[in-house]
Design a protein around this motif. Structure first.
Motif, short mmCIF file in Angstrom:
data_model
loop_
_atom_site.label_atom_id
_atom_site.label_comp_id
_atom_site.label_asym_id
_atom_site.label_seq_id
_atom_site.Cartn_x
_atom_site.Cartn_y
_atom_site.Cartn_z
N VAL A 1 17.96 44.43 -103.70
CA VAL A 1 17.06 45.56 -103.94
C VAL A 1 16.44 45.43 -105.32
CG1 VAL A 1 18.90 47.03 -104.87
CG2 VAL A 1 16.87 48.10 -103.85
N SER A 2 15.19 45.87 -105.45
CA SER A 2 14.50 45.89 -106.74
C SER A 2 14.08 47.33 -107.03
CB SER A 2 13.27 44.99 -106.72
OG SER A 2 13.63 43.64 -106.52
N PHE A 3 14.31 47.75 -108.28
CA PHE A 3 13.96 49.12 -108.65
C PHE A 3 13.65 49.19 -110.13
CE2 PHE A 3 14.85 53.58 -109.72
CZ PHE A 3 14.05 54.21 -108.78
N ASN A 4 12.54 49.81 -110.48
CA ASN A 4 12.12 49.95 -111.88
C ASN A 4 12.10 48.60 -112.60
OD1 ASN A 4 11.64 52.67 -111.74
ND2 ASN A 4 13.59 53.29 -112.65
N ASP A 5 11.50 47.62 -111.91
CA ASP A 5 11.32 46.27 -112.47
C ASP A 5 12.65 45.55 -112.74
OD1 ASP A 5 8.53 46.51 -112.51
OD2 ASP A 5 8.62 47.59 -114.42
N LYS A 6 13.72 45.98 -112.08
CA LYS A 6 15.01 45.31 -112.22
C LYS A 6 15.51 44.89 -110.85
CE LYS A 6 19.62 45.62 -114.27
NZ LYS A 6 20.59 46.44 -115.05
N ASP A 7 15.99 43.64 -110.76
CA ASP A 7 16.50 43.12 -109.51
C ASP A 7 18.02 43.22 -109.48
OD1 ASP A 7 13.92 42.39 -108.74
OD2 ASP A 7 14.10 40.41 -109.67
N TYR A 8 18.56 43.53 -108.31
CA TYR A 8 20.00 43.66 -108.14
C TYR A 8 20.48 42.75 -107.02
CZ TYR A 8 19.46 47.96 -110.89
OH TYR A 8 19.17 48.88 -111.88
N THR A 9 21.47 41.91 -107.32
CA THR A 9 22.09 41.07 -106.31
C THR A 9 23.26 41.84 -105.69
OG1 THR A 9 23.67 40.08 -107.85
CG2 THR A 9 21.50 39.02 -107.65
N ALA A 10 23.86 41.27 -104.66
CA ALA A 10 25.03 41.90 -104.04
C ALA A 10 26.18 41.98 -105.03
CB ALA A 10 25.45 41.11 -102.80
N GLU A 11 26.28 40.99 -105.91
CA GLU A 11 27.34 41.03 -106.92
C GLU A 11 27.11 42.19 -107.90
OE1 GLU A 11 28.97 38.24 -110.60
OE2 GLU A 11 28.15 37.26 -108.81
N ASP A 12 25.87 42.41 -108.31
CA ASP A 12 25.55 43.53 -109.20
C ASP A 12 25.91 44.86 -108.54
OD1 ASP A 12 24.42 41.72 -111.02
OD2 ASP A 12 22.45 41.89 -110.08
N LEU A 13 25.51 45.01 -107.28
CA LEU A 13 25.76 46.26 -106.56
C LEU A 13 27.25 46.47 -106.32
CD1 LEU A 13 22.84 45.93 -103.98
CD2 LEU A 13 22.91 47.47 -105.94
#
Length: 676
Positions: free
Chosen positions: A80-92
């Motif tokens: 997912v990408s939100f407010n110009d920041k990308d999130y991987t499954a590890e981040d989430l």
């Protein structure tokens, strides 16, 4: 405080071992519930919600939601990408773990410093390592990663001392595992494990959504899945309807959309009939495991049900019918994994000496581990399996490799492969290490390479010359590894290969509604995953006519804008025109690898013409990957696909996963693509 965490696809849970009560106990979340939805919601005001609050937002379509991200664990893709920041499954996963830990600390008033985290048994090295990193990023130690079915067996075996051989049937929200364990006086020995990482309770939910929406479309000629909030509401509600059918013979499902309203009755018998293919998919996994271990069903004493989805009555009925074994149902169906992890956390504590003596756990590898080697005749690369699938862990194997006499190299490159095939490109290339510091007099020095699966299922590599340990340095796996399918005399190159990718999208009437929106979302993620300075994309629509919507470009903004422009029936209602000739001319106009990805949801009118065009692409060394939805003809897809396993049939809910698999294969070079 030490805890066990069941980090699930749809729900997660935390437990600890109560020494005074001599049993594991659940730690409720801030809502007083034992399980927490594995959902994260990003709101426009910058707030990030996790768990119960996020699931509420998901049901009404508020914000940007991330769910079932566990399926992407370890692949590095952007979920997912939100407010110009990308999130991987590890981040989430790290965000979810932090939330679970904070809730548990509030309940107990104690600080959590260690956690044993569970993973599906099929998880590979990258997925396990990413899970461990996600936990450690929360400021806790993760002494152990444990397989979910093994954790469930520990929870069961801790309470039952009788000797038994169990088949643990673990059907979670997004994954399915089956593991055979032997319990002897409380000790747990895993015999073998197998799984399907894209099969779970969500597939049963999706069947309910499809059932009512298809009826609604037939009655009112509008599809509720066309509206994202309505679709999300139905997806969330479907889980509740599924649970109702577990205790009632029927359920009434209201659908309201576009000024139209109707109620549909779904009976349990109808539900079980329309999901029979999903149950058969679990049977296939079990049959494969039993065959690989040369076991019969008479060797199994009981089948232990684990995971919330096994509460469906049809599961136990199905298992009893084809196995003839006793099926064990219990109150801890949703909680056994977390409780088993809590017991394991206690086993690893310094004051659990007596407990360790009373219970011993032996697990196995879910995948074979090998090294890239050269066949005896020197004509091809092979996967030299070092540690076989279902070997006990931890497991260490050392083998000797000889440098060819006359070769004065001062380094050895070792590629680690995970998989069962002798063919390297059929396996997952885990890592590359470079070994240096050895003495080479040109007479063929012998190097010992040691492979180790630790008790977490994570891979470690060491090297020796005699008794001397050598330096082992990790390096990135090259983007292009197709040379592994060629002659060993052809040296690999570190130079990036240009890739030209044409994405051909079926815009006929059959794609109307949910399919085209799912296609757009999946293509956006596909482009983001592969985008780099050596990759260009083109977007082509087809129906009764063919149109190049976006010419070949490396500007992802252009492609993203063109994706939004795709509209169903803009090129006619049918699929009489094949896009393959046009796509071939587009990707063939530039040097590098040419790839055509076709997504279709129907039966093409002039299939012979399309097959001939596919042959022209093959002759031009252009790869075609064909993805089918809905009414697509799988035999036709196989005729036009030009690479092995290049014909993929999927569902709307799994379309993103399918595109992700293709992106991974293209990135790693696992498709044996040719450079023109």
């Amino acid at each position: 405080m030490k805890v066990g965490i069941d980090l699930g696809t749809t729900y997660s849970a935390v437990a600890r071992y109560d020494s005074a009560a001599n049993k594991p106990v659940m730690l409720n979340n801030s809502f007083g519930k034992e399980i927490t939805p594995s959902v994260i919601c990003f709101l426009d005001d910058g707030d990030i919600l996790v768990g119960e609050d996020a699931k509420d937002m998901q049901s009404n379509g508020t914000g940007v939601n991330a769910a079932a991200f566990k399926r992407n664990m370890g692949d590095g893709s952007i979920v997912v990408s939100f407010n110009d920041k990308d999130y991987t499954a590890e981040d989430l996963s790290a965000m979810l773990l932090k939330h679970l830990i904070e809730d548990a600390e509030k309940v107990t008033g104690e600080k959590i410093d260690e956690a044993v985290i569970t993973v599906p048994a099929y998880f590979e090295d990258a997925q396990r390592t990413a899970t461990k990193r996600a936990g450690e990023s929360c400021g806790i130690k993760v002494p152990k990663i444990i397989n979910e079915p093994t954790a469930a067996a520990i929870s069961y075996g801790y309470k039952h001392s009788s000797d038994k051989t169990l088949l643990v049937y673990d059907l979670g929200g997004g994954t399915f595992d089956v593991t055979i364990v032997r319990i002897t006086k409380g000790n747990i020995e895993v015999i073998g494990t197998h799984g399907n990482h894209i099969l779970g309770g969500k597939d049963w939910d999706a069947a309910i959504v499809k059932y009512v929406c298809d009826k609604f479309v037939n009655e009112f000629d509008v599809d509720p899945r066309d509206d994202l909030p309505t679709k999300n509401e139905l997806i969330v509600a479907a889980e509740g309807y599924k649970k109702t059918l577990s205790v009632a013979e029927s359920v009434t499902i209201p659908v309201n959309y576009d000024g139209c309203s109707e109620k549909y009755t779904l009976t349990r018998d109808e539900f079980e009939s329309m999901t029979e293919h999903l149950m058969n998919a679990t049977k296939d996994v079990m049959d494969e495991l039993m065959e690989s271990l040369s076991m019969q069903w008479t060797d199994i004493d009981e089948i232990l049900l684990v995971g919330g989805s096994t509460r469906m009555p049809g599961v136990a009925k199905f298992l009893k019918t084809f196995t003839g074994r006793e099926v064990v149902t219990h109150g801890d169906t949703d909680l056994a994994v977390a409780k088993g992890a809590a017991i394991t956390a206690e086993l690893y504590s310094s004051n659990a000496t007596g407990m360790r003596a009373a219970m011993n756990v032996v697990d196995v590898t879910a995948h074979s581990l090998g090294a890239l080697s050269v066949s005896q005749d020197g004509k091809k690369f092979v996967n030299e399996i070092m540690i076989k699938k279902n070997s006990k862990v931890p497991s260490t194997v050392r083998k000797q490799f000889t440098i060819k006499p006359g070769n004065m190299t001062d380094k050895i490159e070792v590629y680690t492969l995970q998989g069962e095939s002798r063919v390297p490109l059929d396996c997952n290339v885990l890592a590359k290490v470079v070994i240096t510091g050895f003495y080479n007099d040109g007479k063929g020095p012998i190097i010992d390479i040691e492979y180790n699966y630790d008790e977490n299922g994570i891979v470690n590599i060491k090297a020796y010359q005699g008794d001397d340990a050598l330096e082992v340095r990790s390096e990135s796996v090259p983007e292009d590894i197709r040379w592994m399918g060629g002659d060993p005399k052809d040296m690999p190159t570190d130079e990036k290969i240009s890739k030209n990718i044409a994405i051909c999208v079926d815009l006929s009437r059959s794609m109307e509604g949910d399919p085209i929106e799912a296609a757009k979302d999946s293509i956006r993620r596909f482009v983001r995953t592969l985008a780099d300075d050596k990759t260009k994309f083109s977007l082509i629509g087809f129906g009764d006519k063919v149109k190049v919507v976006a010419e070949l470009t490396g500007d992802t903004d252009v492609i993203m804008g063109s994706i939004e422009d795709l509209k169903v029936k803009m090129l006619g209602r049918g699929t009489d025109a094949s896009p393959l000739d046009v796509a071939r001319s587009v990707v063939g106009s530039q040097p590098g690898v040419g790839i055509i990805v076709v997504l279709t949801d129907g039966i093409w009118g002039k299939r012979d013409n399309a097959v001939n065009q596919a042959l022209s692409c093959r002759n031009a060394n252009i790869a075609i990957i064909a993805i089918g939805l809905g009414e697509a003809d799988t035999s036709f897809l196989r005729q036009i696909a030009t690479v092995d396993d290049g014909a993929l049939f999927t569902t709307i809910d799994k379309l993103g996963d399918t595109f992700g698999t293709i992106a991974t294969a293209i990135s790693s070079g696992n498709m044996g693509l040719a450079v023109r």
